[in-house]
Design an enzyme around this catalytic site. Structure first.
Site, PDB file in Angstrom:
ATOM      1  N   LEU A  33      45.820  39.345  44.462  1.00  0.00           N
ATOM      2  CA  LEU A  33      45.294  40.346  45.395  1.00  0.00           C
ATOM      3  C   LEU A  33      45.501  41.783  44.912  1.00  0.00           C
ATOM      4  O   LEU A  33      45.540  42.708  45.715  1.00  0.00           O
ATOM      5  CB  LEU A  33      45.891  40.162  46.812  1.00  0.00           C
ATOM      6  N   ASP A  58      50.233  35.423  40.619  1.00  0.00           N
ATOM      7  CA  ASP A  58      49.836  36.163  39.422  1.00  0.00           C
ATOM      8  C   ASP A  58      49.692  35.142  38.292  1.00  0.00           C
ATOM      9  O   ASP A  58      50.663  34.441  37.973  1.00  0.00           O
ATOM     10  CB  ASP A  58      50.928  37.198  39.084  1.00  0.00           C
ATOM     11  N   PHE A  80      38.385  34.060  36.434  1.00  0.00           N
ATOM     12  CA  PHE A  80      37.858  35.410  36.712  1.00  0.00           C
ATOM     13  C   PHE A  80      38.957  36.465  36.695  1.00  0.00           C
ATOM     14  O   PHE A  80      38.659  37.645  36.534  1.00  0.00           O
ATOM     15  CB  PHE A  80      37.268  35.485  38.136  1.00  0.00           C
ATOM     16  N   LYS A  84      39.447  45.277  35.303  1.00  0.00           N
ATOM     17  CA  LYS A  84      38.085  45.505  34.774  1.00  0.00           C
ATOM     18  C   LYS A  84      37.640  46.960  34.721  1.00  0.00           C
ATOM     19  O   LYS A  84      36.472  47.222  34.451  1.00  0.00           O
ATOM     20  CB  LYS A  84      37.093  44.696  35.603  1.00  0.00           C
ATOM     21  N   SER A 124      31.869  39.453  29.041  1.00  0.00           N
ATOM     22  CA  SER A 124      31.031  40.589  29.414  1.00  0.00           C
ATOM     23  C   SER A 124      30.068  40.919  28.284  1.00  0.00           C
ATOM     24  O   SER A 124      30.400  40.755  27.099  1.00  0.00           O
ATOM     25  CB  SER A 124      31.939  41.790  29.664  1.00  0.00           C
ATOM     26  N   TYR A 148      39.503  47.388  27.557  1.00  0.00           N
ATOM     27  CA  TYR A 148      38.956  46.353  28.437  1.00  0.00           C
ATOM     28  C   TYR A 148      38.003  45.434  27.660  1.00  0.00           C
ATOM     29  O   TYR A 148      38.120  44.211  27.686  1.00  0.00           O
ATOM     30  CB  TYR A 148      38.207  46.984  29.633  1.00  0.00           C
ATOM     31  N   LYS A 152      38.139  41.138  26.326  1.00  0.00           N
ATOM     32  CA  LYS A 152      37.121  40.084  26.475  1.00  0.00           C
ATOM     33  C   LYS A 152      36.825  39.448  25.110  1.00  0.00           C
ATOM     34  O   LYS A 152      36.737  38.226  24.990  1.00  0.00           O
ATOM     35  CB  LYS A 152      35.842  40.661  27.096  1.00  0.00           C
ATOM     36  N   ARG A 230      19.715  48.896  32.157  1.00  0.00           N
ATOM     37  CA  ARG A 230      20.671  47.785  32.265  1.00  0.00           C
ATOM     38  C   ARG A 230      19.962  46.553  32.829  1.00  0.00           C
ATOM     39  O   ARG A 230      18.926  46.655  33.476  1.00  0.00           O
ATOM     40  CB  ARG A 230      21.831  48.155  33.214  1.00  0.00           C
ATOM     41  N   GLY A 291      30.668  57.075  25.959  1.00  0.00           N
ATOM     42  CA  GLY A 291      30.854  55.625  25.795  1.00  0.00           C
ATOM     43  C   GLY A 291      29.675  54.804  26.273  1.00  0.00           C
ATOM     44  O   GLY A 291      29.600  53.602  26.005  1.00  0.00           O
ATOM     45  N   ASP A 292      28.725  55.414  27.023  1.00  0.00           N
ATOM     46  CA  ASP A 292      27.561  54.654  27.518  1.00  0.00           C
ATOM     47  C   ASP A 292      26.584  54.351  26.389  1.00  0.00           C
ATOM     48  O   ASP A 292      26.352  55.206  25.519  1.00  0.00           O
ATOM     49  CB  ASP A 292      26.810  55.469  28.583  1.00  0.00           C
TER      50      ASP A 292
HETATM   51  P1  NAD Z   1      37.394  41.917  40.863  1.00  0.00           P
HETATM   52  O1  NAD Z   1      38.436  42.923  40.540  1.00  0.00           O
HETATM   53  O2  NAD Z   1      36.666  42.042  42.135  1.00  0.00           O
HETATM   54  O3  NAD Z   1      38.034  40.445  40.801  1.00  0.00           O
HETATM   55  C1  NAD Z   1      39.099  40.116  39.943  1.00  0.00           C
HETATM   56  C2  NAD Z   1      40.154  39.411  40.779  1.00  0.00           C
HETATM   57  O4  NAD Z   1      41.231  39.023  39.939  1.00  0.00           O
HETATM   58  C3  NAD Z   1      40.740  40.296  41.876  1.00  0.00           C
HETATM   59  O5  NAD Z   1      40.693  39.598  43.115  1.00  0.00           O
HETATM   60  C4  NAD Z   1      42.190  40.544  41.430  1.00  0.00           C
HETATM   61  O6  NAD Z   1      43.049  40.672  42.537  1.00  0.00           O
HETATM   62  C5  NAD Z   1      42.453  39.311  40.605  1.00  0.00           C
HETATM   63  N1  NAD Z   1      43.463  39.449  39.544  1.00  0.00           N
HETATM   64  C6  NAD Z   1      43.535  40.367  38.541  1.00  0.00           C
HETATM   65  N2  NAD Z   1      44.598  40.122  37.744  1.00  0.00           N
HETATM   66  C7  NAD Z   1      45.189  39.002  38.237  1.00  0.00           C
HETATM   67  C8  NAD Z   1      46.305  38.222  37.838  1.00  0.00           C
HETATM   68  N3  NAD Z   1      47.056  38.553  36.778  1.00  0.00           N
HETATM   69  N4  NAD Z   1      46.624  37.130  38.574  1.00  0.00           N
HETATM   70  C9  NAD Z   1      45.891  36.775  39.635  1.00  0.00           C
HETATM   71  N5  NAD Z   1      44.825  37.471  40.074  1.00  0.00           N
HETATM   72  C10 NAD Z   1      44.469  38.570  39.366  1.00  0.00           C
HETATM   73  O7  NAD Z   1      36.388  41.877  39.615  1.00  0.00           O
HETATM   74  P2  NAD Z   1      34.994  41.123  39.437  1.00  0.00           P
HETATM   75  O8  NAD Z   1      33.932  42.145  39.317  1.00  0.00           O
HETATM   76  O9  NAD Z   1      34.866  40.040  40.414  1.00  0.00           O
HETATM   77  O10 NAD Z   1      35.202  40.531  37.980  1.00  0.00           O
HETATM   78  C11 NAD Z   1      35.641  39.203  37.753  1.00  0.00           C
HETATM   79  C12 NAD Z   1      35.733  38.967  36.264  1.00  0.00           C
HETATM   80  O11 NAD Z   1      34.452  39.208  35.676  1.00  0.00           O
HETATM   81  C13 NAD Z   1      36.718  39.877  35.548  1.00  0.00           C
HETATM   82  O12 NAD Z   1      37.362  39.147  34.532  1.00  0.00           O
HETATM   83  C14 NAD Z   1      35.820  40.938  34.941  1.00  0.00           C
HETATM   84  O13 NAD Z   1      36.382  41.504  33.792  1.00  0.00           O
HETATM   85  C15 NAD Z   1      34.566  40.132  34.610  1.00  0.00           C
HETATM   86  N6  NAD Z   1      33.347  40.953  34.517  1.00  0.00           N
HETATM   87  C16 NAD Z   1      32.972  41.741  35.563  1.00  0.00           C
HETATM   88  C17 NAD Z   1      31.825  42.549  35.447  1.00  0.00           C
HETATM   89  C18 NAD Z   1      31.385  43.447  36.581  1.00  0.00           C
HETATM   90  O14 NAD Z   1      30.560  44.340  36.325  1.00  0.00           O
HETATM   91  N7  NAD Z   1      31.834  43.258  37.820  1.00  0.00           N
HETATM   92  C19 NAD Z   1      31.070  42.531  34.274  1.00  0.00           C
HETATM   93  C20 NAD Z   1      31.467  41.703  33.232  1.00  0.00           C
HETATM   94  C21 NAD Z   1      32.615  40.919  33.373  1.00  0.00           C
HETATM   95  N1  UFG Z   2      25.243  55.555  36.032  1.00  0.00           N
HETATM   96  C1  UFG Z   2      24.878  56.781  36.533  1.00  0.00           C
HETATM   97  N2  UFG Z   2      25.642  57.330  37.522  1.00  0.00           N
HETATM   98  C2  UFG Z   2      26.737  56.712  38.034  1.00  0.00           C
HETATM   99  C3  UFG Z   2      27.103  55.448  37.514  1.00  0.00           C
HETATM  100  C4  UFG Z   2      26.334  54.908  36.493  1.00  0.00           C
HETATM  101  O1  UFG Z   2      23.903  57.372  36.103  1.00  0.00           O
HETATM  102  O2  UFG Z   2      27.406  57.273  38.928  1.00  0.00           O
HETATM  103  C5  UFG Z   2      24.412  54.934  34.984  1.00  0.00           C
HETATM  104  C6  UFG Z   2      25.137  54.673  33.669  1.00  0.00           C
HETATM  105  O3  UFG Z   2      25.077  55.801  32.836  1.00  0.00           O
HETATM  106  C7  UFG Z   2      24.381  53.468  33.128  1.00  0.00           C
HETATM  107  C8  UFG Z   2      23.964  52.714  34.385  1.00  0.00           C
HETATM  108  O4  UFG Z   2      24.026  53.650  35.443  1.00  0.00           O
HETATM  109  O5  UFG Z   2      23.218  53.880  32.465  1.00  0.00           O
HETATM  110  C9  UFG Z   2      24.878  51.533  34.705  1.00  0.00           C
HETATM  111  O6  UFG Z   2      26.222  51.984  34.744  1.00  0.00           O
HETATM  112  P1  UFG Z   2      27.402  51.103  35.344  1.00  0.00           P
HETATM  113  O7  UFG Z   2      28.642  51.924  35.280  1.00  0.00           O
HETATM  114  O8  UFG Z   2      27.014  50.543  36.664  1.00  0.00           O
HETATM  115  O9  UFG Z   2      27.479  49.856  34.345  1.00  0.00           O
HETATM  116  P2  UFG Z   2      27.744  49.810  32.779  1.00  0.00           P
HETATM  117  O10 UFG Z   2      26.583  49.115  32.174  1.00  0.00           O
HETATM  118  O11 UFG Z   2      28.123  51.114  32.226  1.00  0.00           O
HETATM  119  O12 UFG Z   2      29.063  48.894  32.723  1.00  0.00           O
HETATM  120  C10 UFG Z   2      29.033  47.549  33.182  1.00  0.00           C
HETATM  121  C11 UFG Z   2      30.423  47.120  33.667  1.00  0.00           C
HETATM  122  C12 UFG Z   2      31.381  47.089  32.502  1.00  0.00           C
HETATM  123  C13 UFG Z   2      30.826  46.253  31.394  1.00  0.00           C
HETATM  124  C14 UFG Z   2      29.451  46.754  30.996  1.00  0.00           C
HETATM  125  C15 UFG Z   2      28.792  45.915  29.937  1.00  0.00           C
HETATM  126  O13 UFG Z   2      30.908  48.030  34.632  1.00  0.00           O
HETATM  127  O14 UFG Z   2      32.592  46.483  32.947  1.00  0.00           O
HETATM  128  O15 UFG Z   2      28.603  46.728  32.161  1.00  0.00           O
HETATM  129  O16 UFG Z   2      28.553  44.640  30.399  1.00  0.00           O
HETATM  130  F1  UFG Z   2      31.651  46.338  30.320  1.00  0.00           F
END
Ligand code: NAD
Ligand code: UFG
Length: 336
Positions: A33, A58, A80, A84, A124, A148, A152, A230, A291-292
């Site tokens: 959590l 954990d 999961f 992140k 990712s 980060y 992955k 995206r 970084g984008d």
């Molecule tokens: P989230 O933060 O909503 O969910 C992650 C969950 O893991 C949370 O509930 C957190 O409490 C739990 N957690 C973290 N570390 C923990 C630990 N050591 N032990 C137990 N629980 C732990 O994130 P999400 O968006 O649901 O992402 C899930 C997974 O997908 C992550 O691994 C993230 O890196 C990956 N991912 C997410 C995105 C995105 O854009 N959301 C994109 C690519 C990959």
């Molecule tokens: N953007 C804006 N304004 C904002 C936020 C985002 O213009 O306030 C733009 C960004 O420049 C980008 C697009 O919206 O062009 C998407 O941005 P996000 O931050 O929503 O997503 P990213 O693609 O940058 O990143 C996501 C996840 C990362 C993951 C990455 C690659 O957040 O964890 O995709 O899979 F690493």
């Protein structure tokens, strides 16, 4: 099957628990959590009307993880749990490497000990770095710009090596593109910590009046309208992709893109949001975000052929459901 879902109280995990339960699987959630709330587990139960076993654990704690494997007959793991936030990972690299990599090692060690041979991992699209779009699974990985992303890539390598050495251990490495949206009930969705980094939650908070206007990071990219492109994917499609991956695990470690194959620019997403919800979202163009990358979208064919899965929901549904959750969500006003 009985599936251990680590991070199951989080954004993607909670939607996947719903999809697993609806597909007839049983779910055991392990979540500490750190970025989610206990009540999300209740919401999963409300939506599905099914039981869920929950451990506030954990998953870097080897002892606590072995209690879960001891007390439950587990057939597979979807991992999961992870930290992140890209920017935070630059400031806290050790926290990120430790949490995201040690958790993967502890869980695979427990799988080996308890004879669990199905493992699905949240990777990712960030591991593609600056490859040419569309990103195909056969491409070599390029360095990412932050710890980060490295967690992955490293976890993928660890799982690939373990699967090589243990032919009975099957792994799916799922590379997510940009998950957005929420369950159509509006009960579960994405709750970012503080000011959102990601586009969709930022847009929904502007729509709600919590933030003044969207800042679009650059309009001079080599894309159709100059804004970043995206591959946005509805979180319910993503969740169903996990069920398909679990049901179609094959020998070794296999990589799958979970995306739509469709690129959408920031301005296009904004327009779709306004159209889907009848709300105007003010914005300004600002500097590029460091970084984008310019464009990121999937070649989605492999998952279609090998898993029989493809994304079904369009960008309008993503915008409608993201807003459906945001406008129902009370805590965030109270938390302010
Ligand atoms: P989230 O933060 O909503 O969910 C992650 C969950 O893991 C949370 O509930 C957190 O409490 C739990 N957690 C973290 N570390 C923990 C630990 N050591 N032990 C137990 N629980 C732990 O994130 P999400 O968006 O649901 O992402 C899930 C997974 O997908 C992550 O691994 C993230 O890196 C990956 N991912 C997410 C995105 C995105 O854009 N959301 C994109 C690519 C990959
Ligand atoms: N953007 C804006 N304004 C904002 C936020 C985002 O213009 O306030 C733009 C960004 O420049 C980008 C697009 O919206 O062009 C998407 O941005 P996000 O931050 O929503 O997503 P990213 O693609 O940058 O990143 C996501 C996840 C990362 C993951 C990455 C690659 O957040 O964890 O995709 O899979 F690493």
């Amino acid at each position: 099957m009985n599936i251990l879902v680590t991070g199951g109280a989080g954004y993607i995990g909670s939607h996947t628990c719903v999809a697993l339960l609806e597909a007839g699987h049983s779910v055991i959630i392990a979540d500490n959590l750190c970025n989610s709330k206990r009540e999300t587990v209740e919401k999963i139960i409300d939506i599905t009307n099914k039981e869920v076993t929950f451990y506030e654990t954990d998953v870097t704690d080897e002892q606590a993880v072995s209690v879960i494997f001891n007390n439950n007959k587990i057939d597979g793991v979807i991992h999961f749990a992870g930290l992140k936030a890209v920017g935070e990972s630059v400031d806290l690299p050790l926290t990120y490497y430790y949490n995201n990599i040690v958790s993967t090692m502890i869980l695979t060690k427990a799988c080996k000990k308890y004879g669990v041979n199905r493992f699905v991992f949240s990777s990712s699209a960030t591991v593609y770095g600056e490859n040419k779009v569309p990103f195909v699974e056969s491409m070599g990985l390029l360095p990412t710009t932050n710890p980060y992303g490295e967690t992955k890539a490293i976890s993928e390598r660890i799982l690939t090596d373990i699967a090589k050495a243990n032919p009975e251990f099957s792994v799916a490495l799922l590379r997510y593109f940009n998950p957005v949206g929420a369950h159509e009930s509006g009960l579960i969705g994405e709750v970012p910590n503080g000011i959102p980094n990601n586009l969709m939650p930022y847009v929904t908070q502007v729509a709600k009046g919590k933030l003044e206007k969207l800042r679009i990071f650059g309009n001079d990219y080599p894309t159709l309208d100059g804004t970043g492109v995206r591959d946005y994917i509805h979180v319910l499609d993503l969740a169903e992709g996990h069920v398909a991956a679990l049901d179609n695990l094959k020998e070794g470690a296999r990589v799958y893109n979970l995306g739509t194959g469709q690129g959408t620019s920031v301005l296009e997403l904004l327009k779709a949001f306004e159209e889907a919800n009848g709300i105007e979202v003010p914005y300004e163009i600002v500097e590029r975000r460091p970084g984008d990358i310019s464009s990121c979208y999937a070649d989605a064919l492999k998952a279609k052929i090998e898993l029989g899965w493809e994304a079904k929901r369009d960008i309008i549904a993503m915008c409608r459901d993201a807003w459906g959750f945001e406008k129902n969500y009370k805590d965030f006003v109270e938390a302010k």
